[in-house]
Design an enzyme around this catalytic site. Structure first.
Site, mmCIF file in Angstrom:
data_model
loop_
_atom_site.group_PDB
_atom_site.id
_atom_site.type_symbol
_atom_site.label_atom_id
_atom_site.label_comp_id
_atom_site.label_asym_id
_atom_site.label_seq_id
_atom_site.Cartn_x
_atom_site.Cartn_y
_atom_site.Cartn_z
ATOM 1 N N ASP A 149 7.811 -7.969 110.222
ATOM 2 C CA ASP A 149 8.767 -6.946 110.651
ATOM 3 C C ASP A 149 10.198 -7.440 110.440
ATOM 4 O OD1 ASP A 149 8.372 -8.784 112.642
ATOM 5 O OD2 ASP A 149 7.881 -7.332 114.201
ATOM 6 N N GLU A 192 11.010 -2.465 116.934
ATOM 7 C CA GLU A 192 11.456 -2.449 118.338
ATOM 8 C C GLU A 192 11.590 -1.021 118.865
ATOM 9 O OE1 GLU A 192 11.546 -5.063 120.068
ATOM 10 O OE2 GLU A 192 11.901 -6.763 118.738
HETATM 11 ZN ZN LIG Z 1 9.188 -8.733 118.034
#
Ligand SMILES: [Zn+2]
Length: 402
Positions: free
Chosen positions: A78, A138
């Site tokens: 990510d 997030e």
């Molecule tokens: Zn994270």
């Protein structure tokens, strides 16, 4: 492919990976739009395979084709940072108001390292590897958007497993990999509740319709009510993070509305569904007894992260064989955080791995945790992390499918 050879090869990348990580650390970007981050990664994966960029987010899906036919495995890193003002003593710290406080800069560097290892030895690969660089972890469901855009299908085959690593600045001993079969992380989502009453004079509440009292009752009673309706061995956490009602300058006015927002954590698909029914019933009861209208909404929920048993067994074996038994930790319980890797694993199978990366010389039990503006990570762990991702791909695809 010999896993220990991958570790030795990855060690020669270490300085390069640290350099990439520190560059990425200085250009943190938020949510789904990460053009600078995307460009920096592209600069480091040139020529390794076919690249597909996202349409509605700055994602990258890198396809490395093996020399031999076979299934596809997906590795995920990510990319996004947090809206946190960094307060560390790193000389490469961020100054733009965002911060890689969750270590996603390390994830990207490990993804780049793994891609190089895999591409170098693709002659030994019986199948294809897709490396995902994913924005918006997030709370922006970047994984969901990439799945919707078909970024997992770039090899033409649906991957048979997905693996990803998450680093921790605390809570785990340095360089230890951790996982567990079954539920590893919670579903994390929001519950927003709004009570509609009727405004009035505070001297005579019976002439208006006070929304605050039913709101307070909902907050205080909810957890008790859930205890009576849901199996205690499959916990549900509801924690109120804000509430809003009235005007702080007056005490003699009954406001029209009152609301609160809570985070909701569940650890099974069954309770993910059931808590929605139970909360609706409970709020209905309060609304009826007070004669108010209560609206509620569950939103932004990640899925429960449920690791495949086989995939975790593979991780445990590969880590122990490659790095030694002391480098693997079998987590006794899930953690209550949420992760959109859950959507990827639900769709493709596979498992998630935690990785201790606290700074040397600090106590990992008390060091600033991920998301803290003081969180610091040891980036000398990058080589082993990259080697493990590559080793898992080779372990899965190293032999012709039976
Ligand atoms: Zn994270």
């Amino acid at each position: 492919m010999d896993h220990k050879a991958l570790v030795a090869e990855a060690a020669t990348y270490l300085e390069t990976l640290q350099g990439i990580r520190r560059e990425l650390h200085q250009i943190p970007e938020f949510a789904l739009e990460l053009p600078k981050t995307q460009e920096r990664i592209l600069g480091s994966i040139k020529g390794l395979g076919e690249i597909t960029l996202g349409k509605n987010l700055n994602s990258i899906a890198l396809l490395i084709k093996g020399a031999h036919p076979g299934p596809t495995v997906l590795l995920r890193a990510d990319m996004d940072a947090l809206a946190v003002q960094e307060d560390t003593s790193e000389d490469f710290k961020s100054t733009n108001g965002y911060m890689h406080a969750c270590g996603h800069d390390l994830h990207m560097a490990m993804g780049i390292g793994a891609a190089h290892l895999i591409a170098t030895h693709k002659d030994k690969l019986h199948g294809d590897v897709v490396v995902w660089f994913q924005p918006g972890e997030e709370g922006h469901d970047g994984a969901g958007v990439m799945l919707e855009e078909g970024a997992h299908m770039v090899s033409g085959n649906k991957p048979i497993a997905a693996y990803g690593i998450h680093v921790f600045s605390a809570m785990l001993p340095n360089r230890v990999f951790a996982s567990r079969p079954g539920t590893m992380m919670a579903s994390a989502g929001d519950l927003i509740v709004k009570v509609h009453g009727a405004g009035g004079h505070g001297s005579s509440p019976w002439m208006g319709n006070d929304p605050i009292t039913p709101l307070v009752e909902a907050i205080s009673g909810l957890q008790t009510f859930l205890n009576k309706k849901l199996n205690a061995f499959d916990p549900v956490i509801i924690n109120v993070g804000w509430l809003e009602a009235g005007d702080t300058h007056t005490t003699n006015v009954i406001p029209e509305t009152a609301s609160f927002g809570a985070t909701v954590r569940t650890f099974s698909r069954e309770h993910f569904a059931k808590v929605r029914v139970v909360v609706a019933d409970y709020l209905d009861g309060i609304a009826k007894s007070y004669g108010v209208k209560i609206e509620h909404e569950f939103s932004n929920a990640t899925k429960v992260l449920i690791n495949e048993v086989d995939a975790v067994a593979r991780i445990e074996r590969v880590v122990k064989d490659t790095f030694g038994p002391q480098r693997y930790f079998d987590m006794p319980t899930p953690m209550a955080g949420g992760e959109d890797m859950a959507s990827i694993i639900e769709e493709l199978g596979g498992a998630f791995i935690f990785y201790g990366a606290h700074k040397p010389g600090v106590d990992f039990m008390t060091a600033p945790v991920n998301h803290s503006n003081k969180a610091e990570f040891d980036d000398t762990v990058l080589a082993d992390g990259a080697a493990l991702l590559a080793a898992l791909a080779f372990d899965h695809l190293g032999e012709p499918a039976a």
